[in-house]
Design an enzyme around this catalytic site. Structure first.
Site, PDB file in Angstrom:
ATOM      1  N   LYS A 111       0.689  -1.262  -0.101  1.00  0.00           N
ATOM      2  CA  LYS A 111       0.018  -0.032  -0.083  1.00  0.00           C
ATOM      3  C   LYS A 111       0.614   1.268  -0.114  1.00  0.00           C
ATOM      4  O   LYS A 111       0.357   2.463  -0.489  1.00  0.00           O
ATOM      5  CB  LYS A 111      -0.933  -0.033   1.235  1.00  0.00           C
ATOM      6  CG  LYS A 111      -1.981  -1.130   1.105  1.00  0.00           C
ATOM      7  CD  LYS A 111      -3.268  -0.543   2.270  1.00  0.00           C
ATOM      8  CE  LYS A 111      -4.538  -1.601   1.941  1.00  0.00           C
ATOM      9  NZ  LYS A 111      -5.489  -1.346   2.795  1.00  0.00           N
ATOM     10  N   LYS A 192      -4.176  -9.854  -5.963  1.00  0.00           N
ATOM     11  CA  LYS A 192      -5.628 -10.296  -5.610  1.00  0.00           C
ATOM     12  C   LYS A 192      -6.742  -9.096  -6.102  1.00  0.00           C
ATOM     13  O   LYS A 192      -6.317  -8.045  -6.277  1.00  0.00           O
ATOM     14  CB  LYS A 192      -5.518 -10.112  -4.047  1.00  0.00           C
ATOM     15  CG  LYS A 192      -5.645  -9.018  -3.441  1.00  0.00           C
ATOM     16  CD  LYS A 192      -6.007  -9.032  -1.796  1.00  0.00           C
ATOM     17  CE  LYS A 192      -6.479  -7.640  -1.392  1.00  0.00           C
ATOM     18  NZ  LYS A 192      -7.025  -7.461  -0.052  1.00  0.00           N
ATOM     19  N   LYS A 195     -11.089  -3.808  -3.759  1.00  0.00           N
ATOM     20  CA  LYS A 195     -12.126  -2.690  -4.052  1.00  0.00           C
ATOM     21  C   LYS A 195     -11.487  -1.628  -4.316  1.00  0.00           C
ATOM     22  O   LYS A 195     -11.859  -0.462  -4.778  1.00  0.00           O
ATOM     23  CB  LYS A 195     -13.186  -2.666  -2.781  1.00  0.00           C
ATOM     24  CG  LYS A 195     -12.470  -2.464  -1.582  1.00  0.00           C
ATOM     25  CD  LYS A 195     -13.716  -2.232  -0.464  1.00  0.00           C
ATOM     26  CE  LYS A 195     -13.548  -3.270   0.636  1.00  0.00           C
ATOM     27  NZ  LYS A 195     -12.571  -2.808   1.593  1.00  0.00           N
TER      28      LYS A 195
HETATM   29  P1  ADP Z   1      -9.996  -4.798   0.483  1.00  0.00           P
HETATM   30  O1  ADP Z   1      -8.590  -5.351   0.331  1.00  0.00           O
HETATM   31  O2  ADP Z   1     -10.659  -5.343  -0.752  1.00  0.00           O
HETATM   32  O3  ADP Z   1      -9.828  -3.389   0.554  1.00  0.00           O
HETATM   33  P2  ADP Z   1     -10.521  -5.335   3.261  1.00  0.00           P
HETATM   34  O4  ADP Z   1      -9.092  -5.241   3.320  1.00  0.00           O
HETATM   35  O5  ADP Z   1     -11.537  -4.355   3.772  1.00  0.00           O
HETATM   36  O6  ADP Z   1     -10.624  -5.466   1.493  1.00  0.00           O
HETATM   37  O7  ADP Z   1     -10.875  -6.750   3.602  1.00  0.00           O
HETATM   38  C1  ADP Z   1     -12.057  -7.251   4.123  1.00  0.00           C
HETATM   39  C2  ADP Z   1     -12.122  -8.934   4.169  1.00  0.00           C
HETATM   40  O8  ADP Z   1     -12.296  -9.187   2.768  1.00  0.00           O
HETATM   41  C3  ADP Z   1     -10.830  -9.276   4.820  1.00  0.00           C
HETATM   42  O9  ADP Z   1     -11.188 -10.655   5.540  1.00  0.00           O
HETATM   43  C4  ADP Z   1     -10.044  -9.944   3.534  1.00  0.00           C
HETATM   44  O10 ADP Z   1      -9.137 -10.930   3.996  1.00  0.00           O
HETATM   45  C5  ADP Z   1     -11.184 -10.366   2.396  1.00  0.00           C
HETATM   46  N1  ADP Z   1     -10.627 -10.140   1.131  1.00  0.00           N
HETATM   47  C6  ADP Z   1     -10.289  -8.830   0.420  1.00  0.00           C
HETATM   48  N2  ADP Z   1      -9.928  -9.184  -0.822  1.00  0.00           N
HETATM   49  C7  ADP Z   1     -10.185 -10.484  -1.084  1.00  0.00           C
HETATM   50  C8  ADP Z   1      -9.892 -11.481  -2.134  1.00  0.00           C
HETATM   51  N3  ADP Z   1      -9.542 -10.981  -3.255  1.00  0.00           N
HETATM   52  N4  ADP Z   1     -10.467 -12.760  -1.878  1.00  0.00           N
HETATM   53  C9  ADP Z   1     -10.821 -13.207  -0.834  1.00  0.00           C
HETATM   54  N5  ADP Z   1     -10.825 -12.336   0.405  1.00  0.00           N
HETATM   55  C10 ADP Z   1     -10.671 -11.127   0.372  1.00  0.00           C
END
Ligand code: ADP
Ligand code: NA
Length: 324
Positions: A111, A192, A195
């Site tokens: 990040k 991965k 969002k």
């Molecule tokens: P992001 O990375 O989309 O901003 P967050 O950090 O808020 O999301 O993560 C929220 C939850 O979603 C966490 O438990 C994270 O491990 C899961 N998560 C985020 N991206 C993925 C993905 N691509 N596949 C599976 N789980 C995910």
């Protein structure tokens, strides 16, 4: 009965990755366990946020949790910043976190890479995440694979605190789903799905309309050999789509390989799109009904009150143990 805690950042509309990696297991766990699900807005502000957009995203995330099946009668759904114990214990845990261990966090590296201004909160974020979890005597933290390293740090901090001061914190276990723990970007299947991706074609938002879902999946990057087979190394795009369909339908990867034997990627992608639409359509209907409801405010108020009862008790114990 175990205590479960997990959080999601209100940093944009959730993706199918967030749903399959996190929320889907929350819904399964909630009837058997004492669950806390948090909207971690204080994590979201570790990177710049537009004020109005953040307000909207917080509300939207609450509605997504509920529309996905989180039951507010059996689970505690709340906003992190409404329970001040999180930042208080977060500071205390920062005081026992080492620079070196925070520097090893791959999420921080990802990040902060290439950014001119990186906040100190982005760096210490894992200590706040540890606080979120430890305040509730959490036994199990269901998350996607990307959170494994942060969970390991949480366990270390809990043990360090218990050894140095007093045996107060439960050392939590991480729970990662067997399928769907790491949904990849549709455009770059070695990265991965997130969002916060700047390429909108890389992710499926939980609020994308069926036509858009179809279009994104149809333009997902695959390969040229035309065989629907799971092989993460050599066929990351096809493997990701198989994972998505498997996780949406509960069918095994083998069953899906058999389903698409002798068929081309056109049929395959249509099948994946249908599976995603079948999961998301009912959630979207409920979401729009909830978004502007007063019910939503009542649930969040009640959730914060309930969460604070437990959190404040543990905070008081931790302060006493530390001599504060
Ligand atoms: P992001 O990375 O989309 O901003 P967050 O950090 O808020 O999301 O993560 C929220 C939850 O979603 C966490 O438990 C994270 O491990 C899961 N998560 C985020 N991206 C993925 C993905 N691509 N596949 C599976 N789980 C995910
Ligand atoms: Na429950």
């Amino acid at each position: 009965m175990k205590t479960i805690f997990s959080g999601i950042q209100p940093s944009g509309t959730l993706t199918i990755g967030n749903y399959l990696g996190a929320i889907q297991q929350f819904v399964q766990l909630q009837e058997e366990h004492d669950c806390y699900f948090c909207i971690v807005d204080e994590h979201a502000i570790t990177v710049p946020q537009d004020r109005l957009k953040l307000r909207q995203n917080i509300r939207s995330l609450a509605a997504i949790y509920l529309a996905s099946g989180i039951n507010p009668d059996s689970s505690t759904l709340f906003i992190q910043s409404e329970v001040s114990a999180h930042t208080q214990l977060g500071w205390m845990l920062q005081s026992i976190s080492y620079m070196g261990e925070l520097e090893r966090m791959t999420q921080f590296k990802d990040k902060s890479e290439g950014k001119e201004a990186v906040s100190s909160a982005l760096f210490t974020y894992p200590s706040l995440m540890a606080s979120d979890i430890l305040l509730y005597n959490t036994d199990i933290v269901p998350v996607g694979e990307d959170q494994k390293q942060h969970l390991e740090l949480t366990r270390n901090l809990a043990q360090r605190f218990n050894n140095r001061f007093n045996d107060i914190f439960t050392v939590p276990e991480v729970k990662i789903p067997k399928v769907g723990a790491r949904i990849m970007s549709l455009q770059e299947p070695t990265k991965k799905m997130s969002k916060s991706d700047t390429n909108e074609k890389g992710f499926i938002s939980m609020l994308d309309e069926p036509k858009k879902i179809e279009k994104k999946i149809k333009s997902a990057v695959t390969d040229s050999d035309g065989i629907v087979k799971f092989d993460k190394e050599n066929k990351p795009g096809v493997s990701n789509l198989l994972t998505i369909e498997s996780s949406c339908t509960g069918k095994s990867i083998e069953a899906l390989e058999a389903k698409y034997e002798g068929k081309g990627y056109g049929d395959f992608k249509q099948g994946v799109a249908n599976a995603v639409i079948d999961v998301l359509q009912p959630i979207q209907e409920k979401y729009y009904a909830l978004l502007d409801s007063e019910e939503l405010d009542t649930i969040l108020d009640h959730g914060a009150e309930k969460a604070a009862l437990t959190a404040n008790k543990n905070l008081a114990k931790a302060k006493k143990a530390m001599g504060l």
